[in-house]
Design an enzyme around this catalytic site. Structure first.
Site, PDB file in Angstrom:
ATOM      1  N   ASP A   2      -0.832   1.245  -4.706  1.00 46.35           N
ATOM      2  CA  ASP A   2      -1.747   0.205  -5.188  1.00 46.35           C
ATOM      3  C   ASP A   2      -3.127   0.765  -5.515  1.00 46.35           C
ATOM      4  O   ASP A   2      -4.073   0.020  -5.764  1.00 46.35           O
ATOM      5  CB  ASP A   2      -1.847  -0.960  -4.201  1.00 46.35           C
ATOM      6  CG  ASP A   2      -2.555  -0.601  -2.908  1.00 46.35           C
ATOM      7  OD1 ASP A   2      -2.357   0.534  -2.432  1.00 46.35           O
ATOM      8  OD2 ASP A   2      -3.279  -1.438  -2.358  1.00 46.35           O
TER       9      ASP A   2
ATOM     10  N   ASP B 191      -2.356   6.319  -4.128  1.00 43.54           N
ATOM     11  CA  ASP B 191      -1.188   5.646  -3.555  1.00 43.54           C
ATOM     12  C   ASP B 191      -0.728   4.514  -4.475  1.00 43.54           C
ATOM     13  O   ASP B 191      -1.343   4.251  -5.506  1.00 43.54           O
ATOM     14  CB  ASP B 191      -1.500   5.153  -2.136  1.00 43.54           C
ATOM     15  CG  ASP B 191      -2.476   4.002  -2.086  1.00 43.54           C
ATOM     16  OD1 ASP B 191      -3.209   3.795  -3.064  1.00 43.54           O
ATOM     17  OD2 ASP B 191      -2.528   3.307  -1.055  1.00 43.54           O
TER      18      ASP B 191
ATOM     19  N   ASP C 238      -5.632   2.247  -4.002  1.00 42.32           N
ATOM     20  CA  ASP C 238      -6.881   2.044  -3.274  1.00 42.32           C
ATOM     21  C   ASP C 238      -7.186   3.228  -2.362  1.00 42.32           C
ATOM     22  O   ASP C 238      -8.268   3.316  -1.799  1.00 42.32           O
ATOM     23  CB  ASP C 238      -6.880   0.726  -2.495  1.00 42.32           C
ATOM     24  CG  ASP C 238      -5.817   0.650  -1.408  1.00 42.32           C
ATOM     25  OD1 ASP C 238      -4.982   1.585  -1.292  1.00 42.32           O
ATOM     26  OD2 ASP C 238      -5.804  -0.346  -0.660  1.00 42.32           O
TER      27      ASP C 238
ATOM     28  N   SER D 130       0.830  -1.198   0.000  1.00 41.81           N
ATOM     29  CA  SER D 130       0.000   0.000   0.000  1.00 41.81           C
ATOM     30  C   SER D 130       0.868   1.252   0.000  1.00 41.81           C
ATOM     31  O   SER D 130       1.642   1.481  -0.910  1.00 41.81           O
ATOM     32  CB  SER D 130      -0.963  -0.026   1.189  1.00 41.81           C
ATOM     33  OG  SER D 130      -1.892   1.020   1.098  1.00 41.81           O
TER      34      SER D 130
END
Length: 575
Positions: free
Chosen positions: A305, A303, A307, A144
């Protein structure tokens, strides 16, 4: 087994390659480093694995990834669902493609088909692919928004959400039962492809994802009217959002989208920011420069990834200011509910879901529209679990869900937070306000005037390494064992311990049971309606203090936040 024994066991293990052993030999004289790497196994928790990349039992490497995948494969075979296969995605971090391939080849070695994205994709696209392809599970390789030295491994189940109880504990048990790396079955790539056990996911899945995201637009006609007038700056912060977000914005009809070139391409070191978290205003320095040059109305950043999404908008002085996750969540809740009500599409049994540490402003907003508000523990998987429950029982219709940490989801095509749809809706919302001669900041001020001056903050204490773990545990034990009678002179009314499941009213002595699952969380509500929540981060070496207040004005609300933070500092210093 102590850390030194585990260290020598790795050096002697015939299943571990020579390159890894050489890395371990290079730290032979560094006992503290050996201890950090080997004092425990990297725990496969309820969200999977997350840790620093490197050799060692407490690090993320091909062996800890292989062991986790072998445990997952064993669980899937016990469930009898191996024929459905597993979807795999990864982001732009160091070793992400390699770890994704290892996971796929271990699954193949166990006779389970792996459907792997051919290049980096956002986490929500993995959530979507699991259901689109009819898989039994999914894996995404990402850490993340953690610093560059980290990576992670998250597991999803057939509903597209991260695994929840009791399945999470059962998978953990299977992972822990893999006693040695010699038990890991891994097939060679060429053989796996020949046998149809390692397949790349086609572009058709990308197109289906886009269509589902675009279906969440609330007022396409507003986009059509304002598309040439609204100026958007977007940064993927070197992550996986670059192509999907830009593609969806273009398909939606936005014409004035400027991308931060320095942060456009994948970069595992996140060179321009270091810490790629859209919660940190510093990641928007380059975006703000581009916004000033282009006269942009809004800045959006996702960010690694993709999400989580952050945004900056112009305030009443024309300066770019940050919208927190709570501000964005409140704006989107009001916008979606108001548009659905105006179009007659607001369901009678509609529900909005937020986490317990997210703004309480959502409560009066939902009340105003006759929509039920539900609280869940921190972690979007609990929102995904609710969506699944709604589908199974028909009790409610999911309208929107969000958490303060910059994550939200409109629609049920995915079961995790999605910064692709969030970026689209934030831009649509900005177009809606621009049509009225307002900025998103003006829209936020209007919410305050209507529903009250709610403000929130998060105070994070970073505590790395073994010493940090012990310190976090000590602080949590103190707040749990010695309940404060007040914060900043305001009496504590309720002390809610989600670990013991006991909620206690300090004034009356009344005790009730928690309606939510067990979690290492302590939550205090104060006499003036303020609240404080204390919990260790599940993804970073941090202890977090969440604070929420309601004031008579923004100045009053900020003064309350400041006083509570000062008192928290004093209480922590005394432990």
């Amino acid at each position: 087994m102590d850390y030194m024994e585990r260290y020598h066991q790795w050096l002697a293990d015939p299943a571990i390659d020579e390159e890894t052993k050489q890395e371990l030999r290079s730290i032979a004289s560094e006992e503290k480093e050996i201890k950090e790497r080997f004092y425990k196994d990297l725990e496969f928790g309820t969200g999977g694995l997350r840790g620093i990349i490197g050799a060692g039992s407490n690090r993320l490497n091909r062996y800890t990834v292989g062991r986790a995948t072998q445990g997952l494969a064993n669980y899937i075979k016990k469930e009898g669902t191996q024929e459905k296969g597993v979807a795999i995605a990864y982001d732009s971090r160091h070793m992400s493609p390699e770890f994704a391939q290892i996971a796929g080849l271990v699954l193949a070695g166990n006779g389970i088909r792996a459907f792997v994205y051919p290049s980096l994709r956002p986490t929500p696209m993995l959530s979507f692919a699991v259901r689109e392809l009819g898989c039994t599970a999914g894996i995404v390789i990402t850490a993340s928004h953690n610093p560059p030295e980290y990576n992670g491994y998250k597991v999803y189940w057939a509903d597209g959400a991260q695994v929840v109880a009791p399945r999470d504990k059962d998978i953990i048990a299977e992972v822990n039962a893999v006693a040695s790396f010699g038990e890991i079955k891994e097939m060679q790539l060429e053989e796996a492809q020949e046998k149809g056990l390692f397949q790349y996911i086609s572009e058709n899945v990308d197109n289906a994802f886009d269509a589902n995201v675009l279906a969440q637009r609330q007022a396409p006609e507003i986009i059509a009217e304002m598309a040439d007038k609204l100026k958007i700056v977007y940064t993927p912060i070197h992550g996986s959002g670059n192509l999907p977000v830009r593609r969806v914005l273009e398909k939606a009809g936005f014409r004035q989208v400027y991308v931060v070139k320095e942060q456009e391409l994948p970069d595992s070191d996140f060179t321009t920011v270091g810490y790629p978290n859209p919660e940190d205003p510093k990641v928007f320095v380059l975006a703000q420069k581009l916004a000033e040059e282009t006269g942009a109305d809004i800045i959006v950043g996702t960010d690694p990834d993709c999400d989580r999404v952050g945004a900056m908008v112009r305030n009443d002085k024309g300066e770019y200011v940050v919208l927190t996750g709570n501000m964005t969540g409140a704006l989107l809740t009001e916008y979606i509910l108001s548009q659905k009500k105006a179009k007659g599409t607001l369901p009678q049994n509609g529900a909005v879901i937020k986490t317990i540490v997210s703004t309480e402003m959502i409560r009066p907003i939902c009340d105003a529209y006759g929509v039920e508000l539900m609280n869940v523990l921190t972690g979007f998987k609990f929102i995904g679990e609710k969506i699944k429950g709604f589908e199974e029982t028909g009790s409610h219709s999911y309208v929107f869900g969000f958490e303060e940490s910059y994550g939200c989801l409109a629609g049920t095509y995915a079961r995790d937070k999605d910064a692709v749809v969030a970026s689209l809706l934030i831009c649509e919302m900005a177009a809606y306000y621009k049509k009225q001669g307002m900025t998103l900041y003006d829209g936020l001020v209007a919410l305050y005037k209507t529903y009250g001056y709610y403000r929130e903050d998060v105070k994070s204490l970073t505590m790395k390494g073994l010493d940090g773990v012990e310190k976090i545990q000590k602080i949590m034990a103190s707040f749990r064992g010695e309940i404060p009678t007040d914060f900043a002179g305001v009496a504590v009314e309720w002390a809610k311990d989600y670990k013991t499941q006991v909620f206690k009213n300090l004034a009356t002595g009344e005790e009730t049971q928690s309606p939510l699952p067990v979690s290492d969380v302590v939550y205090y509500t104060l006499a003036d309606g303020s609240w404080i929540c204390v919990r260790p981060s599940g993804t970073e070496p941090k202890l977090k203090f969440y604070i929420g207040v309601k004031g008579d004005s923004l100045t009053d609300a900020q003064a309350k936040i400041d006083a509570l933070e000062a008192d928290i500092d004093a209480k922590v210093a005394a432990i």
